[in-house]
Enzyme design. Structure first.
Site, PDB file in Angstrom:
ATOM      1  N   GLU A  92       2.441   9.708   1.659  1.00 13.10           N
ATOM      2  CA  GLU A  92       1.627  10.795   2.191  1.00 13.10           C
ATOM      3  C   GLU A  92       1.055  10.498   3.564  1.00 13.10           C
ATOM      4  OE1 GLU A  92      -0.331  11.117  -1.713  1.00 13.10           O
ATOM      5  OE2 GLU A  92       0.474  13.138  -1.636  1.00 13.10           O
TER       6      GLU A  92
ATOM      7  N   LYS B 143       0.859  -1.190   0.000  1.00 16.09           N
ATOM      8  CA  LYS B 143       0.000   0.000   0.000  1.00 16.09           C
ATOM      9  C   LYS B 143       0.899   1.245   0.000  1.00 16.09           C
ATOM     10  CE  LYS B 143      -2.808  -1.182   3.503  1.00 16.09           C
ATOM     11  NZ  LYS B 143      -4.005  -1.208   4.383  1.00 16.09           N
TER      12      LYS B 143
HETATM   13 MO1  MOS Z   1       2.218  14.047  -3.890  1.00 15.53          MO
HETATM   14  S1  MOS Z   1       0.814  15.574  -3.712  1.00 15.53           S
HETATM   15  O1  MOS Z   1       2.733  14.090  -5.485  1.00 15.53           O
HETATM   16  O2  MOS Z   1       3.316  14.303  -2.615  1.00 15.53           O
END
Ligand code: MOS
Length: 725
Positions: free
Chosen positions: A685, A681
């Site tokens: 982010e 996964k």
């Molecule tokens: Mo992402 S918004 O390409 O870190």
């Protein structure tokens, strides 16, 4: 067969390109020595709304080394390209220099091309521009009556959702909160500046461009210059960070390519650090109105998350702050909405965890505020409201170890013994000590991705070259793709060379949105599977022989195989998210309001961890950025002219090593084979999500002060009143 355990996926392999980077031999896009290279410097507008009435370039043109000055008066006519990266089109944005219109302060209104960078910069300062100004808008609070719901964005991304009856849920609640959080504009500053070197041959162009998505840059260039995609080659073997700002090739890219075409020479255009504050997007200002209710036992009865934000006058951009409120907790009544207003500022853009980064600050602060009102342990409050079903789309999660993340983090941090509900419970000299936590989640997209592998038998050794247009934005793509090949061909890493970032290689979705690792490695795996299967056929065997044996048996010294992986129908039947929990200790100086991060524990569950070392780096980066979001980062707009006045790292503060305390990162074992065949996964982010909330919650626990407008500066802490339960 030899044991490749040390180089397979799951092993903490050092970066394959690490030594090259340390030696300065990894070539970034501005480092290609192209013959006869000219340098371009943008000219930027000094008003924020209106029209250019005249541009006097005569003095600039006379300067030594100046080759050409391009403005809207002599620019090549270009086709528009889409603001959204999925579908470049002609609707929403004009490339620069197509009209005399000015939309924001610092917009590129011209380009000087000269023999040297210094000559171009000097001449750019001598161009005289006059304007007809119109009334600009850039103060958020002055235009609240202009907020509207961007229908197109919402229909497409389903950013607005509703179920049950939030008002009734709030009315029936035992305790409620109704609060508003503000997160400011934050700017992108990857280490490597945005850059392009463009060189044309006839109607074919090569662009050395710092970009996260090679195939998208190709499409943008082809559309904008109206040439076939086959005529465009984009090369970007190394990218020094992108974080969303390099998902698209923006105006500077178009300008560099245009300038090269107009002067018939290769041209380099580098966005300076100063211009990074206007040219490459930023995180928009978000105002989030949170209303939550819970019953006596701590079950959520309502969750309302309403976001208002500012976009530009020429493009609609909305980061989905409410996304995390749609999926993280179990609530019978939910409302998530997003509104925009248009201001004369540059267009905002994706910035790491677009939506979740500010959205999780609001949600996870609000959850803390409600737990405090309920006099509940905030960790237990979150556990109580866990769900294994994604209520927003009525699908099960493919895997969800949210509760486990909280429990293991709490244990590691010794939460039960440290945290006490009453703020100001612990003091060490002048320091108020506080503990805070937060839960986090981030969608884990998976997209079609291809790879080509080339095998060469050489003195009883197989040399493998793998090629894909994937990018390594500092995240470890080279390494995890190499590990994948090593595992599925059972060949040592030393015999594998990974080649990335060139549009002549097979297509991938590029790096962004936490989809890179899972997509790239699964594509590489399929190429390996295809290679072995085809070799078995050619060798007329069904035995599990090594690649060398198969090649020998098939009487081959060279062999190639391609593979493509992508989401299946099963994937679409599930919500695929990564989850995490954060625990931290902060010290707040009683007299100055200065905040120190003492200790941070992050637990993540993100499927199979391909390489703990590079994954750990991703999370550390996210925590560092989250600390900046929480305490220091704030881009300020000058109120009379609409210029961003925070224009360097002297006034736009980002954390440095000394600002970080002890950091522990833990990954829970998890193989999610619904997510994809390798069980991976997304992780990039997840790292920043909910970090700011954990810190803000710890600041409250230390001081009894709830600062709802980021960043939590010493001044705000000193000015905020203590809350009493
Ligand atoms: Mo992402 S918004 O390409 O870190």
């Amino acid at each position: 067969m030899k044991d490749q355990t040390k180089s397979k996926t799951g092993a903490s392999v050092n970066r394959l390109e690490g030594a090259l980077k340390v030696m300065g031999k990894a070539k970034y896009s501005s480092e290609f020595a192209i013959d006869n290279l000219a340098f371009a410097q943008g000219i930027q507008s000094t008003i924020s709304a209106g029209k250019i009435t005249s541009i006097d370039t005569s003095l600039a043109e006379k300067q030594e080394g100046v080759i050409k000055i391009i403005t809207h008066e002599n620019a090549l006519k270009l086709k528009g390209y889409g603001g959204r990266f999925e579908e470049p089109d002609t609707k929403s944005i004009s490339p620069s220099l197509q009209t005399p219109d000015v939309h924001y302060y610092g917009e590129y209104i011209g380009v000087v091309v000269a023999e040297t960078f210094e000559q171009a910069r000097y001449a750019a300062n001598l161009v005289k521009v006059t304007y007809a100004k119109s009334e600009p808008k850039f103060i958020f609070d002055e235009h609240l009556d202009e907020l509207y719901m961007p229908k197109e964005i919402n229909d497409k991304a389903k950013t607005n959702t509703q179920w049950g009856d939030v008002e009734k849920g709030l009315k029936d609640a035992y305790k409620t909160i109704d609060v508003t959080y503000n997160t400011p504009v934050e700017h992108h500053h990857p280490m490597e500046l945005h850059n392009i070197i463009a060189t044309w041959e006839g109607d074919k162009v090569i662009a050395y461009a710092s970009t996260q998505i090679v195939a998208h840059a190709v499409k943008t260039i082809a559309d904008t210059f109206e040439i076939p995609e086959d005529n465009v080659r984009v090369i970007t073997p190394y990218v020094g960070g992108g974080f969303g700002s390099k998902l698209q090739l923006r105006e500077h890219g178009t300008l560099g390519i245009m300038a090269s075409k107009m002067i018939g020479r290769p041209v380099q255009l580098t966005v300076t650090r100063h211009e990074m504050f206007t040219a490459v997007g930023f995180r928009q200002h978000n105002r989030q109105h949170m209303r939550l209710g819970a019953d006596k036992e701590g079950n959520l009865t309502a969750l309302s998350h309403e976001t208002s934000a500012a976009t530009s006058t020429y493009e609609e951009f909305q980061e989905p702050c409410g996304a995390i409120s749609q999926t993280l907790y179990n609530t019978p009544n939910s409302l998530v909405t997003h509104k925009l207003m248009k201001l004369n500022l540059p267009s905002p853009r994706w910035m790491r965890a677009p939506g979740e980064a500010p959205g999780s600050f609001a949600l996870e602060s609000a959850m803390d505020e409600l737990a405090y009102k309920l006099q509940m342990d905030p960790a237990e409050f979150r556990i109580k409201n866990d769900t294994q079903h994604d209520l927003s789309v009525d699908k099960p999660f493919s895997s969800r170890q949210f509760v486990e993340c909280i429990r293991i983090g709490a244990e590691k941090f010794d939460w039960k013994n440290k945290w006490k509900p009453t703020p100001g419970h612990t003091k060490k000299e002048n320091w108020l000590v506080g503990y805070g936590m937060s839960g986090s989640s981030r969608q884990s997209p998976y997209m079609e991705s291809s790879a080509l592998i080339k095998l060469k038998l050489d003195n009883d050794k197989v040399q493998v070259t793998v090629q894909t247009d994937a990018t390594d934005i500092g995240t470890g793509s080279y390494t995890i793709i190499g590990q994948t090949i090593s595992e599925y061909l059972d060949i040592p890493l030393e015999q594998i060379s990974v080649e990335l970032g060139d549009s002549k290689f097979p297509k991938t979705p590029g790096s962004g949105g936490s989809w890179g690792a899972a997509s790239y490695t699964n594509g590489a795996k399929v190429a390996c599977d295809n290679a072995i299967n085809t070799l078995k056929t050619l060798a007329s065997t069904s035995e599990d022989l090594s690649v060398i044996e198969l090649m020998k048996k098939a009487d081959l010294t060279e062999f190639e195989a391609k593979g493509t992986a992508g989401p299946t129908e099963e994937f679409e039947n599930y919500s695929v998210y990564s989850f995490g929990a954060n625990f931290c200790e902060v010290w707040v100086d009683e007299y100055s309001g200065m905040v120190r991060l003492e200790h941070f524990v992050n637990v993540g569950s993100a499927g199979k961890i391909l390489n703990p070392k590079t994954a750990y780096g991703q999370i550390i980066g996210g925590i560092t950025w989250g600390l900046g979001q929480a305490l220091t980062e704030h881009s300020q707009v000058e109120p009379n002219h609409g210029n961003f006045i925070t224009r360097s790292f002297a006034d736009y503060h980002v954390p440095v090593n000394l600002d970080l305390g002890k950091i522990d990162v833990i990954f829970l074992p998890e193989d999610d084979y619904i997510a994809n065949p390798m069980g991976v996964k997304g992780i990039g982010e997840l790292g920043i999500t909910s970090i700011a909330a954990a810190i803000a919650n710890a600041v409250f626990n230390a001081t009894g002060k709830r600062v709802r407008d980021l960043p939590i500066t010493p001044e705000k802490i000193m000015k905020t009143k203590m809350e009493v339960a």
